[in-house]
Design a protein around this motif. Sequence first.
Motif, PDB file in Angstrom:
ATOM      1  N   PHE B  28      26.822  29.689  32.477  1.00 33.65           N
ATOM      2  CA  PHE B  28      26.217  29.853  33.802  1.00 33.65           C
ATOM      3  C   PHE B  28      24.920  29.067  33.923  1.00 33.65           C
ATOM      4  O   PHE B  28      24.628  28.518  34.986  1.00 33.65           O
ATOM      5  N   ILE B  37      21.348  25.860  41.971  1.00 38.24           N
ATOM      6  CA  ILE B  37      21.162  27.082  42.762  1.00 38.24           C
ATOM      7  C   ILE B  37      19.747  27.606  42.552  1.00 38.24           C
ATOM      8  O   ILE B  37      19.031  27.904  43.496  1.00 38.24           O
ATOM      9  N   LEU B 249      40.522  44.691  40.123  1.00 44.42           N
ATOM     10  CA  LEU B 249      39.237  44.827  40.795  1.00 44.42           C
ATOM     11  C   LEU B 249      39.349  44.422  42.262  1.00 44.42           C
ATOM     12  O   LEU B 249      38.695  44.983  43.133  1.00 44.42           O
ATOM     13  N   ILE B 250      40.218  43.438  42.513  1.00 38.54           N
ATOM     14  CA  ILE B 250      40.494  43.021  43.878  1.00 38.54           C
ATOM     15  C   ILE B 250      41.021  44.202  44.681  1.00 38.54           C
ATOM     16  O   ILE B 250      40.650  44.435  45.824  1.00 38.54           O
ATOM     17  N   ILE B 254      40.133  46.098  48.543  1.00 38.64           N
ATOM     18  CA  ILE B 254      41.048  46.346  49.655  1.00 38.64           C
ATOM     19  C   ILE B 254      40.852  47.767  50.179  1.00 38.64           C
ATOM     20  O   ILE B 254      40.828  48.008  51.386  1.00 38.64           O
ATOM     21  N   TYR B 264      31.944  43.440  43.163  1.00 37.08           N
ATOM     22  CA  TYR B 264      32.220  42.008  43.064  1.00 37.08           C
ATOM     23  C   TYR B 264      32.410  41.417  44.446  1.00 37.08           C
ATOM     24  O   TYR B 264      31.884  40.371  44.788  1.00 37.08           O
ATOM     25  N   TRP B 265      33.210  42.123  45.206  1.00 37.02           N
ATOM     26  CA  TRP B 265      33.556  41.672  46.549  1.00 37.02           C
ATOM     27  C   TRP B 265      32.271  41.464  47.367  1.00 37.02           C
ATOM     28  O   TRP B 265      32.049  40.393  47.943  1.00 37.02           O
ATOM     29  N   VAL B 268      30.099  38.630  46.029  1.00 39.89           N
ATOM     30  CA  VAL B 268      30.616  37.315  46.374  1.00 39.89           C
ATOM     31  C   VAL B 268      30.286  36.991  47.824  1.00 39.89           C
ATOM     32  O   VAL B 268      29.813  35.910  48.151  1.00 39.89           O
ATOM     33  N   ASN B 271      26.633  36.396  48.169  1.00 43.42           N
ATOM     34  CA  ASN B 271      26.120  35.424  47.221  1.00 43.42           C
ATOM     35  C   ASN B 271      24.985  35.973  46.360  1.00 43.42           C
ATOM     36  O   ASN B 271      23.989  35.322  46.113  1.00 43.42           O
ATOM     37  N   ILE B 273      23.884  36.565  43.112  1.00 42.05           N
ATOM     38  CA  ILE B 273      24.306  36.141  41.772  1.00 42.05           C
ATOM     39  C   ILE B 273      23.843  37.081  40.657  1.00 42.05           C
ATOM     40  O   ILE B 273      24.619  37.365  39.745  1.00 42.05           O
ATOM     41  N   LEU B 276      26.356  39.776  40.488  1.00 45.11           N
ATOM     42  CA  LEU B 276      27.625  39.242  40.006  1.00 45.11           C
ATOM     43  C   LEU B 276      27.617  39.149  38.478  1.00 45.11           C
ATOM     44  O   LEU B 276      28.532  39.597  37.793  1.00 45.11           O
ATOM     45  N   LEU B 277      26.536  38.588  37.947  1.00 41.10           N
ATOM     46  CA  LEU B 277      26.476  38.391  36.496  1.00 41.10           C
ATOM     47  C   LEU B 277      26.331  39.728  35.768  1.00 41.10           C
ATOM     48  O   LEU B 277      26.961  39.953  34.732  1.00 41.10           O
ATOM     49  N   LEU B 280      29.605  41.417  35.735  1.00 37.51           N
ATOM     50  CA  LEU B 280      30.511  40.764  34.784  1.00 37.51           C
ATOM     51  C   LEU B 280      30.207  41.223  33.359  1.00 37.51           C
ATOM     52  O   LEU B 280      31.128  41.513  32.578  1.00 37.51           O
TER      53      LEU B 280
END
Lengths: 470, 311
Positions: B28, B37, B249-250, B254, B264-265, B268, B271, B273, B276-277, B280
């Motif tokens: 990253f 970024i 996770l997706i 939903i 995560y959704w 994302v 944005n 970050i 997100l990290l 993860l």
Amino acid sequence: MSAEKKPKKSSSRLKMQLVDFWNEFKQIKFGIIGIIFLVIAILVTIFESFLIPFPEASTRWRDITYWEDNPRNAPPAWINWFSKKDYTPTTYIDDINFEENIMSPTMTLMTSVIEYDYRYDVPPIDLIYRGRYKGSFTLNIVLERPDGNVLNLVNKNFSSPSWKDFRVAIGTEAKNPVQSFAKKYQNSSVQSVKVNNVLFAQANETILSNPQPLKGTYKFKVNIIKTSADTIIEEPKLVLSGAVSGILGTDNAKRDIWSGLIAGTKWALFIGLLTSAISVTVGVIYGVVSAYYGGIVDSVMQRIWEIFANIPLLPVLIVLAAIFKPSIWSLIIMMCLFFWVGPVKTVRSMALQIKEETYVEAAKALGASHARIIFKHMVPILIPYSFASMALNVPSAILYEASVSLLGLGDATIVTWGQILHDAMNGGAVTNGLWWWVVPPGIAIALIGMTFAFIGFAMDTILNPKLRTR
Amino acid sequence: MYCRYAFKRILMGIVIYVVIIFIYSVLFNIMFAVSNIYLLKEPIIPMIFSRWIDTLTFNYGQSMVIRSFKGETDVFKIVLERVPNTLLLFTLATIIDIFLGIRLGIRKAQKVGGYMDKTTSIITMVCYGLPTWWVGLVMIMLFAFIFPFFPSSGILSVPPPETFLKRVGDVLYHMFLPVMTLVLIRFWGRAYLTRNIVLVNLQEDYIMSARARGIPEKSVLYGHALRTSAPPLLTMSVLSLLNSFSGALIFEGIFSWPGMGTLYWAAVQQNDIPVLLGNLSITTLIYIVGMILLDLIYGFLDPRIKVGKNG
């Protein structure tokens, strides 16, 4: 197999092995079904432009002007078979022949009559007359209804020295004449008149409040008066933007979903096959090398494998895609970086057995190089397993791409099924029950997945004789 | 013997975690440097190491947009409060799915090639490439909007019910649709795998001798065949739990289930970050802990490992 003495035999031995494999494969019914489906998918990819009404769907998916004549969120045309009311489907009338009358050196009158047989209950959303032109002209459209009423819909002037598109939406241009026509029959205080509802309705006192469809032949008389000698008009067409549209309806950006679906097929095949081919090849070679060398090489390679196997794939892909905004190529590379771990363990254990075979030892004794032993004697034995593994990897590659696209992180220059579903989610297709937008892309993904699952499971049955069902 | 095995395995897991976090940090940081970024003021190598240490000590920094349920900006807290929700959803789904899948799988193995075995195998293959989240979408459309039986999103009603029991009921009511979707898609595959594992064991001699001794079929199946199939079955189940955990996770997004997937959704979309990290890293940690647990239980069940080679 007995030892062959002629040196050329090893390639033909491989061939024989594949022929045997194919002969066994033919016995398994669902394997054959899988092959048939695969052939269909490949045919769809090859004949894509013949199958879809919008041949540029693949390249201009995000170009709003390409889709502007379609209705928004229209269901598929075939719902007419199931519903009580008949909805007007989207129709393109483009064989328009003009009669030319030269009136003076500079003025030419072009007339044509477009006949449209209206036999539906729900009128189209809009009527659009469009084409390309250069020069200057006056456009006049007169509608003659089946009941004899004549409405002068459009009078409009165009002029441009260079090539330009003209587009007349009758629904907005003809508000005034239609309104005064409707007011003759029903005195209503309603301010906004839905032009198309009135145009295709019976002329009675409920024309505004409860329009009844007037079925019959509608004649659109298009008069074009060219007001300069060098005026050229090309590709004139009348578009009836229907209440239902196409094979699978349209989305909220007026795109034809069937076109998107067919255009997405090639990308799904491409992503799936390329990713699984590369990653399984790498994985098989990795496993064989690890098993063949053994010792310290083996343990180092197994530790590296373990690290990769412990990385949760989808979250990493999402994070990488979110930061990186990948193209389709970088997405495939990213997937390959993690997909190769799949076959390694099985291949390694199989290769450990092959390593002990006498012919490998014989090759060693004859002084064959390591590379020769690995690629000539060990890898070929694993080819059937590799094919099965590739087939079973294809659906997951497609699925991962679709998942990343669903989050809106896909390649914006192409159209994939995941992206259609992303648009559907954002466009409120789920909350509004626009099933024709949500269901088909998923079924397409499932069908491709099923195709490869059939093929892969069939190979698996051949490779593991213990699973035979007598 | 087992203790030594366990100790080695845990140590191995920790090393793997540390290495993976290092790989993330390198990856990253290089990507940030390439895509600009963050305007990096420091040279990249010290950055990689400082981030590595920060991540290992759960010091994920502050979020940019996303807040925790209480309004904090500490990424670690934001992620941590979502972990139980995710575990709840997937553990329940997997337990139901294991229960149904193993039962069906044994039935299939019992009458291999029979009508039921063939049809369910076909269904397995049909479901193989089916995206769970898409089935979720269709389920929501059908059962939350067209026929409004179930809520479309969330974990609790607004406002939440007052008594504890009612609250549990409410959570279960919200879980019904996602859990049902997960089970419906997954258990075919599990049944197929169970069938294959049990089938191989059913061809062993001790099964024949058990049958010859006149032991009732039910006890042959559940006592003998299932017992020897337990270690691989367990591996497969935990592995699929872990895969569902990282892969689905997706699916959470939903259903707007307030777990790590939805995070995560959101991260994302906005944005964010750091979130997100951080997310993860925690996902990876849970994944690796799961892998370690899996091996420990496997070692416990498999006598060859439990007793050791010399024992």
